[in-house]
Design a protein around this motif. Sequence first.
Motif, PDB file in Angstrom:
ATOM      1  N   TYR A 154       0.788  -1.328  -0.036  1.00 37.48           N
ATOM      2  CA  TYR A 154      -0.037  -0.011   0.177  1.00 37.48           C
ATOM      3  C   TYR A 154       1.051   1.313  -0.012  1.00 37.48           C
ATOM      4  CZ  TYR A 154      -3.997  -3.087   0.758  1.00 37.48           C
ATOM      5  OH  TYR A 154      -4.845  -4.122   0.607  1.00 37.48           O
ATOM      6  N   ARG A 155       2.167   1.004   0.536  1.00 38.82           N
ATOM      7  CA  ARG A 155       3.061   2.308   0.839  1.00 38.82           C
ATOM      8  C   ARG A 155       3.721   2.591  -0.611  1.00 38.82           C
ATOM      9  NH1 ARG A 155       4.883   4.008   5.675  1.00 38.82           N
ATOM     10  NH2 ARG A 155       3.700   2.889   7.461  1.00 38.82           N
ATOM     11  N   CYS A 156       3.798   1.554  -1.383  1.00 39.05           N
ATOM     12  CA  CYS A 156       4.292   1.649  -2.925  1.00 39.05           C
ATOM     13  C   CYS A 156       3.042   2.299  -3.575  1.00 39.05           C
ATOM     14  CB  CYS A 156       4.658   0.287  -3.418  1.00 39.05           C
ATOM     15  SG  CYS A 156       6.225  -0.441  -2.848  1.00 39.05           S
ATOM     16  N   VAL A 203      -8.138  -0.265  -5.035  1.00 43.95           N
ATOM     17  CA  VAL A 203      -6.622  -0.366  -4.624  1.00 43.95           C
ATOM     18  C   VAL A 203      -6.586  -2.071  -3.928  1.00 43.95           C
ATOM     19  CG1 VAL A 203      -4.830   0.459  -3.248  1.00 43.95           C
ATOM     20  CG2 VAL A 203      -6.045   2.058  -4.533  1.00 43.95           C
ATOM     21  N   ARG A 204      -7.533  -2.119  -3.015  1.00 40.70           N
ATOM     22  CA  ARG A 204      -7.529  -3.121  -2.256  1.00 40.70           C
ATOM     23  C   ARG A 204      -7.653  -4.386  -3.003  1.00 40.70           C
ATOM     24  NH1 ARG A 204      -7.187  -1.675   2.801  1.00 40.70           N
ATOM     25  NH2 ARG A 204      -6.490  -3.756   3.215  1.00 40.70           N
ATOM     26  N   ALA A 205      -8.659  -4.321  -4.157  1.00 31.94           N
ATOM     27  CA  ALA A 205      -8.897  -5.700  -4.864  1.00 31.94           C
ATOM     28  C   ALA A 205      -7.469  -6.072  -5.397  1.00 31.94           C
ATOM     29  CB  ALA A 205      -9.813  -5.227  -5.733  1.00 31.94           C
ATOM     30  N   ARG A 244      -3.557  -5.383   8.033  1.00 34.40           N
ATOM     31  CA  ARG A 244      -4.562  -5.273   8.607  1.00 34.40           C
ATOM     32  C   ARG A 244      -5.732  -6.094   8.411  1.00 34.40           C
ATOM     33  NH1 ARG A 244      -1.484  -1.844   9.251  1.00 34.40           N
ATOM     34  NH2 ARG A 244      -1.173   0.248  10.108  1.00 34.40           N
ATOM     35  N   ASP A 245      -5.608  -6.589   7.391  1.00 33.55           N
ATOM     36  CA  ASP A 245      -6.837  -7.714   6.793  1.00 33.55           C
ATOM     37  C   ASP A 245      -6.506  -8.894   6.211  1.00 33.55           C
ATOM     38  OD1 ASP A 245      -5.481  -6.899   4.497  1.00 33.55           O
ATOM     39  OD2 ASP A 245      -7.207  -6.629   3.292  1.00 33.55           O
ATOM     40  N   ILE A 246      -5.096  -9.457   6.959  1.00 32.96           N
ATOM     41  CA  ILE A 246      -4.924 -10.871   6.255  1.00 32.96           C
ATOM     42  C   ILE A 246      -5.668 -11.594   6.930  1.00 32.96           C
ATOM     43  CG2 ILE A 246      -2.788 -12.405   6.514  1.00 32.96           C
ATOM     44  CD1 ILE A 246      -2.295  -9.877   4.868  1.00 32.96           C
ATOM     45  N   ARG A 259       7.202   3.985  20.466  1.00 32.31           N
ATOM     46  CA  ARG A 259       8.239   3.184  19.813  1.00 32.31           C
ATOM     47  C   ARG A 259       8.486   3.687  18.238  1.00 32.31           C
ATOM     48  NH1 ARG A 259       4.701  -2.522  20.847  1.00 32.31           N
ATOM     49  NH2 ARG A 259       5.274  -2.539  23.242  1.00 32.31           N
ATOM     50  N   ARG A 260       7.260   4.206  17.769  1.00 33.47           N
ATOM     51  CA  ARG A 260       7.478   4.785  16.179  1.00 33.47           C
ATOM     52  C   ARG A 260       8.398   6.157  16.343  1.00 33.47           C
ATOM     53  NH1 ARG A 260       4.650   3.124  11.824  1.00 33.47           N
ATOM     54  NH2 ARG A 260       5.359   0.840  12.423  1.00 33.47           N
ATOM     55  N   ALA A 261       8.119   6.880  17.157  1.00 32.81           N
ATOM     56  CA  ALA A 261       8.699   8.035  17.329  1.00 32.81           C
ATOM     57  C   ALA A 261      10.217   7.830  17.566  1.00 32.81           C
ATOM     58  CB  ALA A 261       8.362   8.874  18.628  1.00 32.81           C
ATOM     59  N   GLU A 275      -5.076   9.583  13.577  1.00 36.57           N
ATOM     60  CA  GLU A 275      -5.623   9.875  12.333  1.00 36.57           C
ATOM     61  C   GLU A 275      -5.759   8.619  11.398  1.00 36.57           C
ATOM     62  OE1 GLU A 275      -4.310  13.154  10.419  1.00 36.57           O
ATOM     63  OE2 GLU A 275      -5.340  12.589   8.612  1.00 36.57           O
ATOM     64  N   ARG A 276      -4.801   7.781  11.370  1.00 33.94           N
ATOM     65  CA  ARG A 276      -4.628   6.680  10.324  1.00 33.94           C
ATOM     66  C   ARG A 276      -5.210   5.335  11.185  1.00 33.94           C
ATOM     67  NH1 ARG A 276       0.051   3.605   8.957  1.00 33.94           N
ATOM     68  NH2 ARG A 276       1.424   4.630  10.543  1.00 33.94           N
ATOM     69  N   ASP A 277      -5.319   5.414  12.330  1.00 32.33           N
ATOM     70  CA  ASP A 277      -6.010   4.331  13.061  1.00 32.33           C
ATOM     71  C   ASP A 277      -7.446   4.212  12.723  1.00 32.33           C
ATOM     72  OD1 ASP A 277      -3.649   2.897  14.150  1.00 32.33           O
ATOM     73  OD2 ASP A 277      -4.173   3.646  16.222  1.00 32.33           O
ATOM     74  N   ARG A 329      -9.071   6.067  10.442  1.00 32.87           N
ATOM     75  CA  ARG A 329      -9.358   5.881   9.128  1.00 32.87           C
ATOM     76  C   ARG A 329      -9.263   4.276   8.655  1.00 32.87           C
ATOM     77  NH1 ARG A 329      -5.296   8.169   6.769  1.00 32.87           N
ATOM     78  NH2 ARG A 329      -6.137  10.553   6.794  1.00 32.87           N
ATOM     79  N   ASP A 330      -8.504   3.573   9.317  1.00 28.98           N
ATOM     80  CA  ASP A 330      -8.262   2.122   9.158  1.00 28.98           C
ATOM     81  C   ASP A 330      -9.450   1.385   9.729  1.00 28.98           C
ATOM     82  OD1 ASP A 330      -5.847   2.666   7.543  1.00 28.98           O
ATOM     83  OD2 ASP A 330      -4.492   1.998   9.297  1.00 28.98           O
ATOM     84  N   ARG A 331      -9.758   1.915  10.932  1.00 24.04           N
ATOM     85  CA  ARG A 331     -10.732   1.135  11.649  1.00 24.04           C
ATOM     86  C   ARG A 331     -12.291   1.341  11.220  1.00 24.04           C
ATOM     87  NH1 ARG A 331      -7.533   2.225  17.028  1.00 24.04           N
ATOM     88  NH2 ARG A 331      -6.886   0.150  17.053  1.00 24.04           N
TER      89      ARG A 331
HETATM   90  O1  CDP Z   1       3.883  -0.063   9.605  1.00 25.70           O
HETATM   91  P1  CDP Z   1       2.675   0.488  10.126  1.00 25.70           P
HETATM   92  O2  CDP Z   1       1.668  -0.352  11.059  1.00 25.70           O
HETATM   93  O3  CDP Z   1       2.786   1.929  10.317  1.00 25.70           O
HETATM   94  O4  CDP Z   1       1.993   0.544   8.645  1.00 25.70           O
HETATM   95  P2  CDP Z   1       1.721  -0.321   7.350  1.00 25.70           P
HETATM   96  O5  CDP Z   1       1.639  -1.762   8.053  1.00 25.70           O
HETATM   97  O6  CDP Z   1       3.351  -0.331   6.542  1.00 25.70           O
HETATM   98  O7  CDP Z   1       0.452   0.035   6.667  1.00 25.70           O
HETATM   99  C1  CDP Z   1       0.443   1.453   6.150  1.00 25.70           C
HETATM  100  C2  CDP Z   1      -1.056   1.593   5.803  1.00 25.70           C
HETATM  101  O8  CDP Z   1      -1.527   0.703   4.858  1.00 25.70           O
HETATM  102  C3  CDP Z   1      -2.150   1.444   7.050  1.00 25.70           C
HETATM  103  O9  CDP Z   1      -2.253   2.727   7.818  1.00 25.70           O
HETATM  104  C4  CDP Z   1      -3.307   0.966   6.289  1.00 25.70           C
HETATM  105  O10 CDP Z   1      -3.955   1.924   6.030  1.00 25.70           O
HETATM  106  C5  CDP Z   1      -2.791   0.226   5.030  1.00 25.70           C
HETATM  107  N1  CDP Z   1      -2.944  -1.185   5.273  1.00 25.70           N
HETATM  108  C6  CDP Z   1      -4.017  -1.902   4.756  1.00 25.70           C
HETATM  109  O11 CDP Z   1      -4.918  -1.283   4.582  1.00 25.70           O
HETATM  110  N2  CDP Z   1      -4.014  -3.062   4.694  1.00 25.70           N
HETATM  111  C7  CDP Z   1      -2.937  -4.032   5.002  1.00 25.70           C
HETATM  112  N3  CDP Z   1      -3.037  -5.253   4.978  1.00 25.70           N
HETATM  113  C8  CDP Z   1      -1.842  -3.384   5.218  1.00 25.70           C
HETATM  114  C9  CDP Z   1      -1.718  -2.101   5.254  1.00 25.70           C
END
Ligand code: CDP
Length: 211
Positions: free
Chosen positions: A35-37, A93-95, A115-117, A141-143, A159-161, A163-165
């Motif tokens: 997803y980062r790519c 994107v997810r598909a 997140r969805d494995i 930890r991330r900081a 914000e990211r959590d 959105r993801d949730r």
């Molecule tokens: O390492 P970190 O937990 O910060 O993030 P990551 O695993 O590299 O994922 C970056 C972003 O990609 C997440 O915030 C999700 O929005 C998305 N992601 C996702 O939607 N589904 C996944 N299987 C993995 C990542």
Amino acid sequence: MVIAIDGPAGAGKSTVAKALAAALGFTYLDSGAMYRCVALAGLRRGGEPGEIAATLDIELGERVLLDGEDVSAAIRTAEVSQRASEIAALPAVRAAMVMQQRRLLASGDWVAEGRDIGTVVAPAAELKIFLTADPVERARRRAAELGMSVEAVLADQRERDQRDRTRKTSPLVPAPDAVNVDSTSLNLEQVVAKIATLVPGARAPGMVESE
Ligand code: CDP
């Protein structure tokens, strides 16, 4: 065999998944890197994220290659993290990502994190872990990893959590049969050891004696 490790940002998924894969001789799949790519490619050259996702050539391994270029460091910036979570909410994107991930996981032994494995990519995974930790501890930890202030990381992470949730497609939720592991007060070795104890039973459920 597939071991799925899902959970929010900064819970330690990558470190734990890598160490577990090395200990077991399994291959590690960092689905977040994919997803980062897509996010990085979009930030650099614009375009519709769904189309980018369907056409990018992403290679995962020791280094992350995007159309042949080593982007291992470029995909870890705060900007890419936020953008990744935005484009990850898009069904197209997810598909595209899920299709590639399923193709990889179809053969061999894997520790796959994201997140969805456990819920979408590999719902038949033999072992599913939902790895969490206290939000402030995760931000700390991330900081430390990124050399940023805890406050800035915490704001981004929140914000990211969120959105993801709350996204409609594949929100971050534990699979019903996932084992919850809270890493707040555990170090890497302790988390890996805890998950490793669950592997033999998951690998051959028929061999476990019922009580
Ligand atoms: O390492 P970190 O937990 O910060 O993030 P990551 O695993 O590299 O994922 C970056 C972003 O990609 C997440 O915030 C999700 O929005 C998305 N992601 C996702 O939607 N589904 C996944 N299987 C993995 C990542």
